[in-house]
Structures are given as structure tokens and as C-alpha cells.
Design a protein around this motif. Structure first.
Motif, PDB file in Angstrom:
ATOM      1  N   GLY A 320      16.307  33.372  -6.206  1.00 41.69           N
ATOM      2  CA  GLY A 320      15.722  34.668  -6.515  1.00 41.69           C
ATOM      3  C   GLY A 320      14.350  34.926  -5.940  1.00 41.69           C
ATOM      4  O   GLY A 320      14.005  36.065  -5.649  1.00 41.69           O
ATOM      5  N   ALA A 321      13.553  33.877  -5.750  1.00 42.18           N
ATOM      6  CA  ALA A 321      12.194  34.068  -5.253  1.00 42.18           C
ATOM      7  C   ALA A 321      12.181  34.729  -3.887  1.00 42.18           C
ATOM      8  O   ALA A 321      11.225  35.419  -3.521  1.00 42.18           O
ATOM      9  CB  ALA A 321      11.463  32.731  -5.191  1.00 42.18           C
ATOM     10  N   GLN A 357      15.240  27.840  -0.985  1.00 45.60           N
ATOM     11  CA  GLN A 357      13.879  27.927  -1.505  1.00 45.60           C
ATOM     12  C   GLN A 357      12.838  27.561  -0.451  1.00 45.60           C
ATOM     13  O   GLN A 357      11.645  27.818  -0.635  1.00 45.60           O
ATOM     14  CB  GLN A 357      13.717  26.994  -2.717  1.00 45.60           C
ATOM     15  CG  GLN A 357      14.512  27.400  -3.925  1.00 45.60           C
ATOM     16  CD  GLN A 357      15.952  26.907  -3.887  1.00 45.60           C
ATOM     17  OE1 GLN A 357      16.405  26.362  -2.874  1.00 45.60           O
ATOM     18  NE2 GLN A 357      16.680  27.085  -4.972  1.00 45.60           N
ATOM     19  N   LEU A 358      13.284  27.000   0.669  1.00 47.69           N
ATOM     20  CA  LEU A 358      12.374  26.676   1.757  1.00 47.69           C
ATOM     21  C   LEU A 358      11.647  27.927   2.244  1.00 47.69           C
ATOM     22  O   LEU A 358      10.456  27.884   2.563  1.00 47.69           O
ATOM     23  CB  LEU A 358      13.154  26.041   2.909  1.00 47.69           C
ATOM     24  CG  LEU A 358      12.367  25.573   4.128  1.00 47.69           C
ATOM     25  CD1 LEU A 358      11.430  24.434   3.752  1.00 47.69           C
ATOM     26  CD2 LEU A 358      13.325  25.126   5.232  1.00 47.69           C
ATOM     27  N   LEU A 359      12.355  29.055   2.253  1.00 51.77           N
ATOM     28  CA  LEU A 359      11.757  30.303   2.712  1.00 51.77           C
ATOM     29  C   LEU A 359      10.733  30.855   1.726  1.00 51.77           C
ATOM     30  O   LEU A 359       9.900  31.686   2.095  1.00 51.77           O
ATOM     31  CB  LEU A 359      12.844  31.354   2.961  1.00 51.77           C
ATOM     32  CG  LEU A 359      13.858  31.033   4.057  1.00 51.77           C
ATOM     33  CD1 LEU A 359      14.874  32.153   4.186  1.00 51.77           C
ATOM     34  CD2 LEU A 359      13.155  30.799   5.388  1.00 51.77           C
ATOM     35  N   ALA A 360      10.830  30.426   0.470  1.00 51.01           N
ATOM     36  CA  ALA A 360       9.911  30.928  -0.549  1.00 51.01           C
ATOM     37  C   ALA A 360       8.575  30.188  -0.543  1.00 51.01           C
ATOM     38  O   ALA A 360       7.623  30.615  -1.196  1.00 51.01           O
ATOM     39  CB  ALA A 360      10.553  30.827  -1.933  1.00 51.01           C
ATOM     40  N   LEU A 361       8.499  29.089   0.198  1.00 48.72           N
ATOM     41  CA  LEU A 361       7.240  28.347   0.297  1.00 48.72           C
ATOM     42  C   LEU A 361       6.292  29.072   1.230  1.00 48.72           C
ATOM     43  O   LEU A 361       6.712  29.701   2.206  1.00 48.72           O
ATOM     44  CB  LEU A 361       7.493  26.928   0.811  1.00 48.72           C
ATOM     45  CG  LEU A 361       8.387  26.025  -0.038  1.00 48.72           C
ATOM     46  CD1 LEU A 361       8.636  24.710   0.685  1.00 48.72           C
ATOM     47  CD2 LEU A 361       7.771  25.774  -1.404  1.00 48.72           C
ATOM     48  N   SER A 362       5.005  28.961   0.950  1.00 49.66           N
ATOM     49  CA  SER A 362       4.032  29.569   1.848  1.00 49.66           C
ATOM     50  C   SER A 362       4.018  28.812   3.171  1.00 49.66           C
ATOM     51  O   SER A 362       4.322  27.613   3.228  1.00 49.66           O
ATOM     52  CB  SER A 362       2.637  29.551   1.217  1.00 49.66           C
ATOM     53  OG  SER A 362       2.133  28.225   1.190  1.00 49.66           O
TER      54      SER A 362
END
Length: 549
Positions: A320-321, A357-362
């Protein structure tokens, strides 16, 4: 008595000299402003002058205090530039009573709550805003005093002075009533103590009359929409009301539109409603996004850039992030770095699917960890991104580095030894295992059974066998212990390490010349006893046989 500055009409085409054009600034104000500006950047010159003209000499006292700290002055004065510099010089001369209003409001605050503490932000807000009067501020203060303690009111006024410009009837009272209905009076008081700015929650308090459509039809509440479309439980709903009350202040049409759009994407996935419910609970801010302006552009960007199928896209959206990420500020830079700097190439899509979730990391987060892995070995970062990208979501200081140090001890080297690259590259997933919950118990088993030898500090004894990362990741209670104790109970010789660790059940039994069904029955009966029995700890310490019967 201070002298006055006489004005001359400005020449045509010249910048307006606010000091000399207006006849309302005395010599003292001119002096204080001049001295202050020696400590401030030129960008704030017009802001200072406008404030003086707007508020008169009453501003000078606070200006003297700010002059001693240029950083604090710029921090406090910066918000003033937007509203004040947009006004014409004439508008300032027409607000003759403004300085009196400002002084009266400040006196009102001091008479109620004293002057102790830092009120600079509040004062600066009152100086720059033109949306408050003594009467409106009194009404807000009366309402706040009747609602919460003086401690909470003071904290709110100091941290969020913009509350002074809010309408009691159309904003503050509906918001307070809404939150009290959600939480009850006691929990509301506790929440306000922890987070006074809750009264400024965006969206809350505006839909009290929003239960009828333009066609006169009765609309469903947000709560009912969530129940009908996601099957959310009563307990989860209550928790959502406490943690994210803004959800229930959103327009019901907006919430329904978002849920329908996300549900359409999730259709190819199994258990779509369950996933939708988890998204609402885990990422409620998603409900406040615009389908056309936010959600659809992001989803279509990922679909087109990585050539996702509908089923693959559904998997990505489950993280979801990602729905809250900007295409230009987040997704594009991150994908570009992964593709070009880490050289993922054709493996980019695979890595993202493996761990969305890798894409949600800065980007800074990913870069920092990539550089750390490269310091161990030049190809380690790429290997991890390909084989186990979830490692990038681990905390570098509290997870990755302590795990590396533990592995270095049981492998008999330094944690930053170049040889670590080869051992980690073979099975990078080992970095995701817990030291206390996985690595230490499993290494205890290998040490106790003689497959390796460690000293009391978990250091590999010189000459002892190094256990490969893939072997350490084997399930202790579902594979290693049942197989070992089957051999012990049936008086069979210890099996070779590769057999006990990696062989299938059939191959294990064939190698030992035993019946597969007999071993499987033993294993199913033994697992609960091995996993939850204190005998395992005793066996580790003393070698006493575990009673499987």
C-alpha cells in the motif's frame, strides 16, 4: 519625542522606498530595523519593513529579541512574506487600527495564560494574519478553555497558532464533537494531551450535513461503506477511528471511488476483499488520495514502465505504501537508480515483484545501504538486489550490521573481510534471519551435534568446519531436529551434513535405508514436542536425549 521621517513622492519607475514614502515610522523603529537587518539576509528586508508598517512600533520589542538570533528571526519571519508582501503599500496605511488589534489580542493571551514560555510563533502569526479580531479570538479561547485543560490550550496556541483563525461553529466545534463521538470524552481528553493539534485534523468536522446527495437521496456513511466494501470488523473499525479519525471526515463519495478503483486493480489477485481490507487498515491515507490525480497516474506509470500484467500489478498494489508515492519525486528516481547505478537491467521487474516495498524506500536509504554492501564487495549490492531485495528494507544499524558481525564470528573472519562477499553472495537471504530467534538456536544445534565447533563467544574454533549460509537457514524444528533425533532414537549413525540439511525426505530415508512413512509419522509427532518442550534447551546444554514418545 522621536523625530519623524519625511516622505518625498517616489520617482516614476523607481522601486518604492517604504521607509520614506510612509510617514508612520519613527526614528527608533528605523534604527531597530536597520540594526536587525545587519544580522539577517537581504531576502527578508521587505518582510521586516512591511511588518513594521503593518503593526507599528508595537512590533519593535519582539524585533529586538529576534535581532539577537538571525536564524530564529528568519525562521519566524519567513511565513510573513507570503501574505504581507503581496499587499500594496496603500493597504497598510489604510489599516490604522491593526496595531491596536494586535496589541489587544496579545494582552488577552497574556492575561489568560501568562507570558511564560516561548510564544514567538504565536506572536508572529498574530502580527501577520489579518483574519482575526479580539472578538473572534475570545470566542476561540472560550471554546478551548471549556473543552480541555489550560496546559493543552497553551501547548496548542504555541505550536499551532493558526487555530485562532478557525471558526468555532463551522470548524472547531464539529471537529471536537466528531472526535468525542468516535472516542468518548475520556479517550478524547487523553488524545488531546498527547496531540493537541487533533482539533486541526484535515477533513474532520466538515461533513456533518453531508448525508444527502444533490438528488436528495440518502448517502451511506463512510463507516458503512468500509463495512460493505471491505468487510472490516467492528474491532478494526474502532481501532481505525482512534488511530486515523480523518478517514471518517472524508466525503463518502471519495472513499467509495477510491475503494472501487483499488478493488478493480486487485480483482486478478486471490482474496481481493481481504487484501483491500488490509490496505485500508494498514494505509488509510490511501483513502484521501484522488483517483485521477494520484492513484491512476502512479498505477499506470508502474504498469507501463515495468510491463506488469494485471496479476503482477495487483501484487504491487498490495504494498500500500506505493500508492502514496509521487511519480516524479519518488518512483522515477528510484527505478532509475536501481536500473542504472545498481545495474539491475532486466532483473529490475523481478526484484520489484519479489519485494514491492523496495520502491517505497527513499532513494537516500537505498543508496546508503548499497554503498555499505559495496564496501564489503563490489558486486554484493547487486547480488542482494537480485536475490533478496527485502534486505534493503532492514535497518542498517540495528539489523544488517549486527547480523554481519555475528556471521563473521561463526565463519571465523572479520565482518568487513572481503571473503564475506562470497559467503553472503551464495545465500544473501541469511541477512533477514533473526540472531536470537534463528541464527543462535541453529548454530547451537550444529555446535552440539559436532558439525562445527564454536567457543563460548560464538567464534569458530580454528580448524573447524564453516557452516554455509544456506545450511544455517534450514528449519531447526521442522527439518534438523526431527532428522537428528530420528537417527538417535533408532540408533543410526549421524547423517552427513548435506543429508540432514538439504536432502528431501525421500532421499534422506533412502540414504538411511528406512521407511519413508515411518519417518514422516515420527516427524509429525515429534515436531510439537521438540518445538515447545524445555527438553530442547536441556539437550543443548547436557546432551540428554529428548523424549519424543
Amino acid at each position: 519625542m522621536h523625530g519623524r521621517l519625511e516622505a518625498q513622492p517616489p520617482e516614476q519607475g523607481k522601486d518604492l522606498d517604504l521607509f520614506t514614502h510612509h510617514r508612520i515610522v519613527d526614528i527608533e523603529v528605523h534604527h531597530v530595523v536597520t540594526e536587525t537587518m545587519k544580522r539577517l539576509s537581504n531576502a527578508f528586508l521587505l518582510t521586516i519593513i512591511h511588518l513594521v508598517l503593518h503593526c507599528g512600533a508595537g512590533f519593535v520589542t519582539d524585533l529586538r529579541q529576534l535581532a539577537s538570533n538571525s536564524h530564529e528571526a528568519e525562521y519566524c519571519l519567513w511565513p510573513c512574506s507570503t501574505s504581507l508582501l503581496a499587499q500594496s503599500p496603500t493597504s497598510f496605511s489604510e489599516t490604522k487600527g491593526t496595531k491596536t488589534v494586535v496589541r489587544d489580542i496579545l494582552n488577552l493571551l497574556e492575561s489568560r495564560y501568562g507570558s511564560e514560555g516561548d510564544w514567538k510563533r504565536t506572536k508572529m502569526y498574530i502580527y501577520r494574519t489579518r483574519a482575526v479580531t479580539v472578538a473572534s479570538v475570545t470566542q476561540v479561547l472560550d471554546f478551548l478553555d471549556s473543552l480541555v485543560s489550560e496546559e493543552v490550550v497553551v501547548s496548542l496556541l504555541k505550536q499551532n497558532p493558526r487555530i485562532l483563525s478557525k471558526s468555532v461553529q463551522s470548524y472547531l466545534r464539529p471537529t471536537a464533537e466528531f472526535l468525542m463521538e468516535l472516542w468518548g470524552p475520556e479517550l478524547f481528553q487523553q488524545a488531546m494531551l498527547r496531540k493537541p493539534q487533533l482539533l486541526l485534523t484535515s477533513g474532520v468536522g466538515y461533513n456533518e450535513h453531508d448525508t444527502t446527495s444533490l438528488q436528495g437521496e440518502q448517502k451511506q456513511s463512510v463507516e458503512q461503506i468500509l463495512i460493505d466494501m471491505t468487510g472490516i470488523s467492528a474491532n478494526a473499525l474502532e481501532q481505525l477511528k482512534r488511530s486515523d479519525p480523518f478517514v471518517f471526515g472524508l466525503r463518502s463519495e471519495k472513499v467509495e471511488e477510491v475503494l472501487k478503483y483499488v478493488n478493480t486493480i486487485l480483482k486478478p489477485a486471490d482474496k481481493g476483499e481481504t487484501i483491500l481490507r488490509k490496505l485500508v487498515i494498514g494505509y488509510p491515507s490511501m483513502l484521501n488520495l484522488s483517483v485521477d490525480a494520484n492513484l491512476r497516474p502512479r498505477v499506470e506509470f508502474l504498469r507501463n514502465t515495468l510491463q506488469f500484467t494485471d496479476k503482477e500489478l495487483a501484487k504491487i498494489v498490495q504494498a500500500g505504501a506505493i500508492m502514496g508515492l509521487s511519480v516524479d519525486e519518488n518512483l522515477k528516481p528510484t527505478l532509475k537508480y536501481l536500473q542504472n547505478e545498481l545495474s539491475l537491467g532486466d532483473d529490475l521487474k523481478k526484484s520489484v515483484l519479489s519485494h514491492p516495498q523496495l520502491l517505497a524506500l527513499s532513494l537516500q536509504n537505498i543508496q546508503k545501504k548499497a554503498e555499505f554492501f559495496k564496501s564489503i564487495g563490489p558486486s554484493l549490492a547487486l547480488r542482494i538486489a537480485r536475490r533478496c531485495p527485502a534486505i534493503f528494507s532492514l535497518n542498517l544499524d540495528t539489523n544488517i550490521i549486527p547480523t554481519l558481525k555475528f556471521l563473521a564470528r561463526i565463519w571465523g573472519c572479520r565482518w568487513d573481510d572481503p571473503a564475506m562477499e562470497a559467503w553472503l553472495s551464495e545465500y544473501p537471504n541469511i541477512l533477514t534471519l533473526s540472531i536470537e530467534g534463528n541464527l543462535q538456536p541453529t548454530m547451537n544445534f550444529f555446535n552440539r551435534t559436532g558439525y562445527t565447533t564454536l567457543d563460548s563467544g560464538w567464534n569458530l574454533v580454528e580448524g573447524s568446519k564453516r557452516i554455509r549460509g544456506r545450511y544455517i537457514a534450514s528449519s531447526l524444528f521442522h527439518r534438523l531436529l526431527p532428522r537428528w533425533h530420528y537417527c538417535v532414537n533408532h540408533e543410526l549413525p549421524p547423517p552427513p551434513l548435506h543429508l540432514i540439511v538439504s536432502a528431501s525426505d525421500v532421499a534422506f530415508c533412502h540414504q538411511l535405508s528406512v521407511e519413508v512413512d515411518g519417518f514422516l509419522t515420527f516427524r509429525e509427532e515429534a515436531i510439537p514436542r521438540l518445538k515447545f518442550s524445555s527438553q530442547f534447551d536441556t539437550w543443548l546444554k547436557t546432551g540428554r536425549r529428548i523424549d519424543i514418545q
